[in-house]
Design a protein around this motif. Structure first.
Motif, PDB file in Angstrom:
ATOM      1  N   LYS A 199      25.534  66.257  -4.625  1.00  0.00           N
ATOM      2  CA  LYS A 199      25.286  65.805  -5.996  1.00  0.00           C
ATOM      3  C   LYS A 199      26.589  65.438  -6.695  1.00  0.00           C
ATOM      4  CE  LYS A 199      22.472  65.389  -9.620  1.00  0.00           C
ATOM      5  NZ  LYS A 199      21.328  64.447  -9.660  1.00  0.00           N
ATOM      6  N   VAL A 200      27.607  66.271  -6.495  1.00  0.00           N
ATOM      7  CA  VAL A 200      28.895  66.033  -7.158  1.00  0.00           C
ATOM      8  C   VAL A 200      29.550  64.759  -6.638  1.00  0.00           C
ATOM      9  CG1 VAL A 200      31.237  66.946  -7.387  1.00  0.00           C
ATOM     10  CG2 VAL A 200      29.278  68.442  -7.734  1.00  0.00           C
ATOM     11  N   THR A 201      29.488  64.556  -5.336  1.00  0.00           N
ATOM     12  CA  THR A 201      30.108  63.375  -4.733  1.00  0.00           C
ATOM     13  C   THR A 201      29.205  62.139  -4.798  1.00  0.00           C
ATOM     14  OG1 THR A 201      29.304  64.086  -2.550  1.00  0.00           O
ATOM     15  CG2 THR A 201      31.532  64.749  -3.186  1.00  0.00           C
ATOM     16  N   GLU A 202      28.074  62.245  -5.501  1.00  0.00           N
ATOM     17  CA  GLU A 202      27.153  61.135  -5.753  1.00  0.00           C
ATOM     18  C   GLU A 202      26.517  60.587  -4.482  1.00  0.00           C
ATOM     19  OE1 GLU A 202      29.349  58.267  -7.997  1.00  0.00           O
ATOM     20  OE2 GLU A 202      29.310  59.477  -9.838  1.00  0.00           O
ATOM     21  N   GLN A 203      26.422  61.412  -3.449  1.00  0.00           N
ATOM     22  CA  GLN A 203      25.732  60.979  -2.232  1.00  0.00           C
ATOM     23  C   GLN A 203      24.228  60.865  -2.467  1.00  0.00           C
ATOM     24  OE1 GLN A 203      26.983  62.985   1.475  1.00  0.00           O
ATOM     25  NE2 GLN A 203      28.660  63.885   0.319  1.00  0.00           N
ATOM     26  N   ILE A 204      23.679  61.768  -3.304  1.00  0.00           N
ATOM     27  CA  ILE A 204      22.246  61.701  -3.603  1.00  0.00           C
ATOM     28  C   ILE A 204      21.931  60.428  -4.391  1.00  0.00           C
ATOM     29  CG2 ILE A 204      20.367  62.825  -4.860  1.00  0.00           C
ATOM     30  CD1 ILE A 204      21.616  65.500  -4.186  1.00  0.00           C
ATOM     31  N   ASP A 205      22.801  60.076  -5.339  1.00  0.00           N
ATOM     32  CA  ASP A 205      22.605  58.830  -6.084  1.00  0.00           C
ATOM     33  C   ASP A 205      22.696  57.625  -5.164  1.00  0.00           C
ATOM     34  OD1 ASP A 205      22.387  60.334  -8.392  1.00  0.00           O
ATOM     35  OD2 ASP A 205      24.530  60.172  -8.869  1.00  0.00           O
ATOM     36  N   ALA A 206      23.595  57.691  -4.184  1.00  0.00           N
ATOM     37  CA  ALA A 206      23.727  56.578  -3.237  1.00  0.00           C
ATOM     38  C   ALA A 206      22.467  56.433  -2.385  1.00  0.00           C
ATOM     39  CB  ALA A 206      24.946  56.802  -2.342  1.00  0.00           C
ATOM     40  N   MET A 207      21.832  57.575  -2.029  1.00  0.00           N
ATOM     41  CA  MET A 207      20.590  57.501  -1.271  1.00  0.00           C
ATOM     42  C   MET A 207      19.489  56.838  -2.083  1.00  0.00           C
ATOM     43  SD  MET A 207      20.525  61.238   0.614  1.00  0.00           S
ATOM     44  CE  MET A 207      18.944  60.885   1.402  1.00  0.00           C
ATOM     45  N   GLU A 208      19.418  57.156  -3.369  1.00  0.00           N
ATOM     46  CA  GLU A 208      18.404  56.537  -4.224  1.00  0.00           C
ATOM     47  C   GLU A 208      18.640  55.037  -4.372  1.00  0.00           C
ATOM     48  OE1 GLU A 208      18.686  58.729  -7.822  1.00  0.00           O
ATOM     49  OE2 GLU A 208      17.460  60.416  -7.112  1.00  0.00           O
ATOM     50  N   VAL A 209      19.905  54.647  -4.514  1.00  0.00           N
ATOM     51  CA  VAL A 209      20.227  53.224  -4.666  1.00  0.00           C
ATOM     52  C   VAL A 209      19.894  52.455  -3.394  1.00  0.00           C
ATOM     53  CG1 VAL A 209      22.128  51.593  -4.990  1.00  0.00           C
ATOM     54  CG2 VAL A 209      21.987  53.631  -6.423  1.00  0.00           C
ATOM     55  N   SER A 210      20.128  53.074  -2.251  1.00  0.00           N
ATOM     56  CA  SER A 210      19.863  52.399  -0.969  1.00  0.00           C
ATOM     57  C   SER A 210      18.391  52.354  -0.603  1.00  0.00           C
ATOM     58  CB  SER A 210      20.641  53.088   0.153  1.00  0.00           C
ATOM     59  OG  SER A 210      20.191  54.425   0.317  1.00  0.00           O
ATOM     60  N   GLY A 211      17.538  52.960  -1.410  1.00  0.00           N
ATOM     61  CA  GLY A 211      16.104  52.929  -1.159  1.00  0.00           C
ATOM     62  C   GLY A 211      15.576  54.126  -0.407  1.00  0.00           C
ATOM     63  N   ALA A 212      16.432  55.064  -0.037  1.00  0.00           N
ATOM     64  CA  ALA A 212      15.982  56.279   0.655  1.00  0.00           C
ATOM     65  C   ALA A 212      15.364  57.237  -0.357  1.00  0.00           C
ATOM     66  CB  ALA A 212      17.141  56.938   1.378  1.00  0.00           C
ATOM     67  N   ASN A 213      14.616  58.185   0.159  1.00  0.00           N
ATOM     68  CA  ASN A 213      13.959  59.189  -0.681  1.00  0.00           C
ATOM     69  C   ASN A 213      14.698  60.520  -0.510  1.00  0.00           C
ATOM     70  OD1 ASN A 213      12.279  60.965  -2.030  1.00  0.00           O
ATOM     71  ND2 ASN A 213      10.398  60.127  -1.206  1.00  0.00           N
ATOM     72  N   PRO A 214      15.618  60.858  -1.418  1.00  0.00           N
ATOM     73  CA  PRO A 214      16.400  62.084  -1.228  1.00  0.00           C
ATOM     74  C   PRO A 214      15.560  63.355  -1.303  1.00  0.00           C
ATOM     75  CG  PRO A 214      16.836  61.131  -3.390  1.00  0.00           C
ATOM     76  CD  PRO A 214      16.018  60.133  -2.633  1.00  0.00           C
ATOM     77  N   VAL A 215      14.491  63.346  -2.101  1.00  0.00           N
ATOM     78  CA  VAL A 215      13.645  64.535  -2.190  1.00  0.00           C
ATOM     79  C   VAL A 215      12.959  64.800  -0.849  1.00  0.00           C
ATOM     80  CG1 VAL A 215      11.644  65.565  -3.317  1.00  0.00           C
ATOM     81  CG2 VAL A 215      13.300  64.275  -4.665  1.00  0.00           C
ATOM     82  N   GLN A 216      12.426  63.750  -0.245  1.00  0.00           N
ATOM     83  CA  GLN A 216      11.742  63.917   1.035  1.00  0.00           C
ATOM     84  C   GLN A 216      12.718  64.269   2.146  1.00  0.00           C
ATOM     85  OE1 GLN A 216       9.814  60.433   2.884  1.00  0.00           O
ATOM     86  NE2 GLN A 216       7.967  61.666   3.026  1.00  0.00           N
ATOM     87  N   TYR A 217      13.895  63.662   2.136  1.00  0.00           N
ATOM     88  CA  TYR A 217      14.869  63.885   3.214  1.00  0.00           C
ATOM     89  C   TYR A 217      15.611  65.211   3.067  1.00  0.00           C
ATOM     90  CZ  TYR A 217      18.639  62.977   6.521  1.00  0.00           C
ATOM     91  OH  TYR A 217      19.528  63.056   7.577  1.00  0.00           O
ATOM     92  N   LEU A 218      16.003  65.550   1.841  1.00  0.00           N
ATOM     93  CA  LEU A 218      16.851  66.713   1.620  1.00  0.00           C
ATOM     94  C   LEU A 218      16.071  67.960   1.225  1.00  0.00           C
ATOM     95  CD1 LEU A 218      19.729  65.022  -0.408  1.00  0.00           C
ATOM     96  CD2 LEU A 218      19.728  65.573   2.031  1.00  0.00           C
TER      97      LEU A 218
END
Length: 260
Positions: free
Chosen positions: A122-141
Motif C-alpha cells: 500500500k505504501v509503495t503504491e503497488q496496490i494502486d498500480a494493480m487497480e490501474v492495470s485492470g487487476a483485482n487487488p481484493v481478489q488477488y491479495l
C-alpha cells in the motif's frame, strides 16, 4: 465541552471503522464468487502460511504436551490417579489448549506477516498500480490470503494436537513406563465427538479472523513507512483479541449444546 466533542469524535471514528470493515467484508464475499479465481496464488499462500508455520507449531505443541504431563503428574499421583494422565492431557489439549495456542502462534506469525506485506504494498503504491492495470487487488491479495488462513489454521491445529500428544507420551515415559499402545488406546477412549467437533469448528473462525484482520490492517494502512509497522502490530493485537472473544463464545455455546 472540548472533552465531550473529543469523546464524540472517538465514537464517530469507531463506528466509521466498523462500517469500513463491513464494506471490506462484503467486498471479500463478493470477490469469492467472481470469475477468475487466483488458484495459483491461493496454493502459494497455503504453502507459505501452512507449511512454513508447521515447524513453529510443531515445536510449541510438543513442548506444551510434555510440560502439561510434567505439571499434571504430581497432582494426579497424590490421588493415585496416574492412569488419568493420557485422558486429562487429550481432553485439555484437544478441547481448549491446542486450538487457542495454535491460533495465537498463527496470529503472531501470519497476521503480522500479512499486515506488513500488504501495508508495504500500500505504501509503495503497488496496490494502486494493480487497480490501474485492470487487476483485482481484493481478489488477488485478500481473498486468497483469507481463504488460505481459514483452511490452514484448522489443519495446523490438528497437526499440533497430534504432536502435543506425542510430546506428552515421551514426557510420561521419563518417570513411568507406558507402552504406546496403552497410551494411544487411553487417548482415543477419552476423546468424544463433543470434544473434537466444537474445537475444530472454532479453529475455522480463528483462521478467518486472523486472515481478515491481517488483510484489513495492511490494506487500509496509511501512507508512510511507519504505517507498515503499525499495521503489523495492530494486526497481531486485534487478531489475538478476536481469538479470545471467539473462544469465549464458542465455549459458552458448546457448554449449552453438548455439556448440559
Amino acid at each position: 465541552m472540548a472533552e465531550q466533542e473529543l469523546e464524540l469524535t472517538g465514537w464517530k471514528k469507531w463506528f466509521a471503522e466498523i462500517g469500513d470493515q463491513c464494506l471490506f467484508f462484503t467486498g471479500f464475499i463478493r470477490n469469492i464468487f467472481r470469475g477468475g479465481f487466483e488458484w495459483s496464488e491461493f496454493v502459494r499462500q497455503c504453502y507459505e502460511i501452512g507449511y512454513r508455520s508447521m515447524m513453529l507449531v510443531g515445536i510449541t505443541s510438543f513442548i506444551m504436551g510434555a510440560v502439561l504431563i510434567l505439571q499434571l503428574r504430581p497432582n494426579l499421583a497424590s490421588f493415585g490417579q496416574e492412569g488419568m494422565l493420557p485422558k486429562t492431557l487429550a481432553v485439555s489439549l484437544i478441547r481448549e489448549i491446542g486450538p487457542v495456542i495454535t491460533a495465537l502462534i498463527c496470529a503472531g506469525k501470519i497476521a503480522s506477516g500479512i499486515g506488513a506485506e500488504l501495508g508495504s504494498m500500500k505504501v509503495t503504491e503497488q496496490i494502486d498500480a494493480m487497480e490501474v492495470s485492470g487487476a483485482n487487488p481484493v481478489q488477488y491479495l485478500v481473498v486468497t490470503r483469507i481463504l488460505a488462513v481459514t483452511i490452514m489454521v484448522p489443519l495446523l491445529t490438528l497437526i499440533g494436537d497430534v504432536i502435543g500428544l506425542i510430546g506428552g507420551f515421551i514426557a510420561l515415559n521419563i518417570t513411568d513406563s507406558v507402552s504406546w499402545a496403552l497410551y494411544f488406546n487411553k487417548v482415543v477412549a477419552s476423546i468424544d465427538y463433543s470434544d473434537f467437533l466444537p474445537a475444530f469448528v472454532k479453529t475455522i473462525f480463528f483462521g478467518f479472523a486472523i486472515g481478515f484482520v491481517g488483510c484489513y490492517k495492511g490494506f487500509k494502512s496509511n501512507k508512510g513507512t511507519e504505517s507498515v509497522g503499525i499495521a503489523a502490530n495492530s494486526a497481531v493485537v486485534t487478531a489475538s483479541l478476536w481469538i479470545f472473544v471467539i473462544d469465549a463464545f464458542a465455549v459458552q455455546l458448546t457448554s449449552i449444546l453438548f455439556y448440559r
